[in-house]
Each structure stands twice: as structure tokens, then as C-alpha cells.
Design an enzyme around this catalytic site. Sequence first.
Site, PDB file in Angstrom:
ATOM      1  N   GLN A 283       0.481  -9.277  -3.718  1.00  0.00           N
ATOM      2  CA  GLN A 283       1.794  -8.479  -3.695  1.00  0.00           C
ATOM      3  C   GLN A 283       1.525  -6.878  -3.980  1.00  0.00           C
ATOM      4  O   GLN A 283       2.194  -5.952  -3.358  1.00  0.00           O
ATOM      5  CB  GLN A 283       2.905  -9.067  -4.628  1.00  0.00           C
ATOM      6  N   PHE A 284       0.853  -6.333  -4.841  1.00  0.00           N
ATOM      7  CA  PHE A 284       0.384  -5.133  -5.132  1.00  0.00           C
ATOM      8  C   PHE A 284      -1.110  -5.101  -5.596  1.00  0.00           C
ATOM      9  O   PHE A 284      -1.810  -6.105  -6.002  1.00  0.00           O
ATOM     10  CB  PHE A 284       1.040  -4.572  -6.177  1.00  0.00           C
TER      11      PHE A 284
ATOM     12  N   HIS B  46       2.048  -0.671 -10.175  1.00  0.00           N
ATOM     13  CA  HIS B  46       2.481  -0.807  -8.978  1.00  0.00           C
ATOM     14  C   HIS B  46       1.922   0.519  -8.359  1.00  0.00           C
ATOM     15  O   HIS B  46       2.663   0.903  -7.224  1.00  0.00           O
ATOM     16  CB  HIS B  46       4.034  -0.794  -8.786  1.00  0.00           C
TER      17      HIS B  46
ATOM     18  N   GLU C  18      -3.304 -15.006  -8.049  1.00  0.00           N
ATOM     19  CA  GLU C  18      -4.051 -14.216  -7.169  1.00  0.00           C
ATOM     20  C   GLU C  18      -5.593 -14.783  -6.725  1.00  0.00           C
ATOM     21  O   GLU C  18      -6.055 -14.703  -5.682  1.00  0.00           O
ATOM     22  CB  GLU C  18      -4.194 -12.522  -7.283  1.00  0.00           C
TER      23      GLU C  18
END
Lengths: 337, 410
Positions: free
Chosen positions: A82-83, A129, A60
Site C-alpha cells: 500500500q505504501f 507515507h 506484507e
Amino acid sequence: MSRMTMIEAIRDAMDVMMGKNDDVVVFGEDVGYFGGVFRCTHGLQEKYGKNRCFDAPINESGIVGAAIGMAAYGLRPCVEVQFADYVYPAYDQIVSEAARLRYRSAGDFTAPITIRMPTGGGIFGGQTHSQSPEAVFTQVSGLKVVVPSNPADAKGLLISAIEDDDPVIYLEPKRLYNGPFDGHHDQPVTPWSKHELGEVPDGYYNVPLGKAKVTREGADVTIIAYGTMVYVAEAAAKETGIDAEIIDLRCLLPLDEETIIASVKKTGRCVVVHEATLTSGFGGELLSRVQETCFYHLEAPIQRVTGWDTPYPHAQEWAYFPGPERVSRALEQVMEA
Amino acid sequence: MSEKKRLHLHVPEPEFRPGDTPDFSNVTIPKAGSVRRPDVDVSPEQIRDLAYSIIRVLNRAGGAVGPWADLLSDDELIRGLRHMMTLRAFDARMMMAQRQGKTSFYMQHLGEEAVSTAFQCALEKGDMNFPTYRQAGLLLAQDYPMVKMMNQIYSNEEDPLKGRQLPIMYSEKEYGFFSISGNLGTQYIQAVGWAMASAIKNDTKIAAGWIGDGSTAESDFHAALVFASTYKAPVILNVVNNQWAISTFQGIAKGGSGTFAARGHGFGIPALRVDGNDYLAVYAVAKWAAERARLNLGPTMIEYVTYRAGGHSTSDDPAAYRPKEESDAWPLGDPIERLKLHLISKGIWSEERQLQTEAEIKDTVLAAQKEAESHGTLHSGGSPSTRDMFEDVYKEMPPHLRRQRQEAGI
């Protein structure tokens, strides 16, 4: 107008902007060939080529750092983390670099990047998540922070974010991707295809950053919410019969204080709701602003309804999630005071 | 039951601490001219040895020898010497200015002048450096106005960065010099992103990332190598190994074996290790890497073996952690002395011209300093407007900042 889910609306915003401006590039983990784990970038690589939409290594800090370099070159990257739970390795690049580049170089270099990430719980995602980390971004000078609550806003706000000349954190409440979830997890959610807010204008339009929306007018109490909590607040208002005015902030930074102040001065009561943890959460900031500007209009102490100060649990998800019952209780308390 | 062996933690230590007599005779320094020069399209596997050797051009007698020599004209060499001398003189004045309280902080390049000044000569207009705080030679090698750098160092009324940045954290897009962060390593992956953008736009420009030996331990170093390798970005990944990260010797970032250059090979990135105090060698490897990048052959990693002869910054006293004699004992010598010797041995320079040039450069630096100080220093004279504090946080000032500026009464 087309009926769209929030996923389709977000994809449409990127599609419109990639079509309009060759400098817009999209990348992140799984976003290329596959089109993203939530399918938000589905079809973009096929349409615009691998040069404009591609998979990134699982890093990231690398994704955001590379985006900053691209922006310094003159591109306008829109990247996916992505999350939101995975954004922390990129925090240094966001806070020390993207957010401060314009300031520290006196405008010599800028970082017009958009960082999209799914946020919030309600999908049994456990602690990795489900988090809502907006407050770690609203604390940073130089960032803008956006949280849409419906497909039409999601598209218009994302277009504004990509067009913005400053870095924008764009948090997508993943529980809203397919319909306006109101916290009643034991009941089916109306899909966006059957919901009026699933009507999304075609082509280019924008929703300005920094403008809240009153989603329900009311006289008794102001509920300040954003993302998923807008629908939880609506459910609580309906179930208690309390005539609440609901503000969907849409953008936390910059904050539309005018709309908040006008509403609280009118109702004299205020409840702030968010899914993120309580302590040092964005609600604390909202309370301060309301107290500073509306103290003499307040009839009751301001209430906060938030996630508990624990990691987001897995099996206990619905005991953690600040659902309509907890919001209803706060509404009743604030009305009794 | 057999007794299990007890574990112990290994914490590397430098060979010499204050009080020790530094002796680098065990350090293998390859002879100048002894390392081969491969074609730029060589596969990384074929040049693994170059990540463990040291490419050198200048020998002890001042000769330029071997396959990496003869790339620069006499005029270019003299210019290079002047750039290094200018950087050293500039540093000396600014170190003194800091001691005199005219600024809060300074970082000098003593002993490392060849690295940035020679490297810059291998780039073209439009290329972009993502420097650390010890590459001001990238600007001076382009004859960047010294007075502008000093205005920034003094945070005075003409400071191009409006007093917001720590001294020496320059930003100069027009000269291919990205805004220096001060957070370590962040620029390395940004350089890769910039290079990727150039490739995305089918441009011809290349990027250069810079990092120190200590900061190679940062995660962003790894991020940069992964991205550069994956996308074959047109980027030169420079590691300046000056042996010391403040008080921490390079073995803490690297461990006991291998080299920093060798890290490139883990990512399939060709790597060169070069004598960082050899102006000609630095230029030659930079040129090689730049050519690779321009031919779409992808990234190159370069480790510059050099020595930080001064303190980390004006806030640092190296006597507390390394022998004072270590700098003199360092086997690669002084970059200015070595190039001077080369020019003299070529018959195009003399001790006399050296002294004249030194005096002339000193005058130029003093004149620039005088002009900069006419615009103020950190604590006296002209200073940036306090209003500037609220500008450039965003392109358009949002209401909450306008309100805070009013509240501040400015």
C-alpha cells in the site's frame, strides 16, 4: 492514444496484462472490491473476477511470500504494497527469497513477480507515507528496480515488469499520480489530462527495463534524476537558465550507464538528485559510476541534492523536500567551479 | 500508600540440563489407538481435543491398533522401513564425509526419519512440498537418486545447484521439492501461495509447508496461517516438533502452555497432533489432511511430536545444553525400531532380513558415494565452473554483471 493520469495508466497496464495472460493475478491490501487506496486496481476485480484480483490480509511478508509461492507454481503475480513505507516486513521475502530463488535453485524455480508500491513525499504523509526506499532494493542482486515519471512510461514499464521473468520492484512516485509536480508546492500542478505526457498509447506496448530517457537535451551540465525529481530538475534548469541535460533513469537496476556516460562526457558536469536520504542513497552509487567512467571529462565536483538524513517530517515537509531552489543552487555551484 | 508488587520476567527453561537425569514420566503419552478418527469434513471446533492429544497407531508390542491403522499394505510398510533405513544410512555416510573434510556442513535426521518418509507417501505426483533442511526423506521416499543429492552436498562438478548452495539445500521441482532457503520460516507462506495458485487455476494439486518448532515463532508462520485460513488454501501445514531449535528448547517458541498444533485453532484451522516416530500414524494423518485439501475443505495443521536425537548440524554439539541420556529417555522410541517390530510381529519381517537389508542399503549408499566422489568433493576433484557464479542472478545477464565477470577474469 488516450489521456490518462498515472493511476489510470498503471491500472491500464494491469488490465492489458490480465487480459493477455491468465496467469497474471493482482492482490494486496484494499485492492479488490475497493480498487486500492490510490484506485490503481479499480474495476479489475469486477472485470476479471475474485480469482484474479482480491484483497489480502494486512501482512506484507504474507503478500510477497504468497506471491513467490504462486510464481513457483507458474503464475505471474503483480502485488501492491500500500505504501513503500510498509514494505519492510516483506524485506526478507524479497531479498532472501524472490531475489535469490533463480540463483539458489539454478533456475529450477523462479520468481517472476512485480511488487508495486507508492513512493516519495509531497502529500503531507509524514514519516510513514513519504519514504523513498529504492536504495534498500538497488543493493540486492537479483532484483530490478523501476521508477516511472509519467503515465506513458508508467504503463509501458509496468507491462515490461509483469512480463519480466525476474522480480521487479516498481516504485510509483505518488506525488506524480495526478500531474507532473515540480516541487513548487505553492503553485497548482497541471493535471496529466492537460499535459502532453498524459498521452498514453492504447492497448499493449512496453518500455524496456534498463533504458533511461533524456527528457531535456543540454550542453552545460547533466542532471541525473528519476521519478518526481525529473520535474524538479526541469524547473531548476528553466529558472536558472542553465542549459542542463536531464536524464530520467526510469530504471535504477539495471542501470543505463551508457546514456549517463555519454551525457556527462559531453557536458563535463553532473548533478544527481533524489528525494531519498543522502547517506548510502542511490546517488552515492551514481556518483561512483560517473567518477569511475568520466573523471577526466569532469570540470567540477559532482553535486548531490537529496532529502536530508532525517526521517521524513510532517509539518516541515517543504524544508525537507529537495525542491527546485536547492537544485538550482547546486546547478549554479557546479557551473561556477 | 500501599507498596506495588515488583514485576519479574519469566524466561522458560527446559526440565533437564547436562548433568541432570532426564525423566519424562510426567509426559502424558496416550495409548496407541485411543484417539478417534473424525471425518475429514469435520469442523475445527469439534476436534479441538486432537490438537492436545497424540495420535498413535503402533503399540509397544508392535501391533497396529485403532481407527488410524490398516491403511498401508505389507509391501508399502516394507518399503517405508527401507526408506527410513536408507535415510539413516545416507545420513551416517554424509556425517562421516563431513568429518573427513569432503564437505563443509551436513544436517542429519536421526530419530526423525518417519516424518518425511511417511508423509511423502500420502502425496501424489505434482503436489509440492516446501521443506525445511530436515526433510530429505521426501526425496528418498520417491527413490530420488542419492548420487544427485551427494553431488549437491559435495558442491562438485555435477552439483545440480552449481555449487551455489550450502550442502543439503536441495531443489527438485520434478519431485515436488521446493528449493530450501536456509532462512527460517519463509517457505511456510510460500507453500500457502502455491496452494492458492493451484486453487486459482482450478487445478487438483495440493501443497505442503514444513516448519520446525523453533521457527513457528517467525512472523511468516503467522502469515501462512492467516492466508491459509482466509483463502481455505489446499495446503497441509506441518510443524515438526523435535523439541530442540539448536540449543533452544521448544518452550521458548511456544511458552509454557498449549501445543503447537493448538495454534491452528486460533485461525480456525483443524489441527492434529501425532506421534512423529510412528510411521503408520504419520502416514494416516498426512492422508487425512491431504484428502481434506483435495476436497477443497482447506488447510490442516499437523504437529509431529518427535525428538532430534542428533545435533542440529555438524556445527553443533548437543552435550553442551542437554543431557546425553535425554534421547534414550525420550518416550516415543526410535521410528525404525518400532516399524521393524511391527513388521516382525506381523510375520512379514525378521531380524535376519533387517540385517541383510541394512547391509544391502549400506552397499547402495557406498556405491552412490563412490560415484559422487568421482565427480569431486568440496575441496578436491571436479568442481563447478567459476563462471557459474555469475549465471542465474537474472534470466539475462545485465551489462554490469557481464563487466564484473570480465573483471574477475573468468
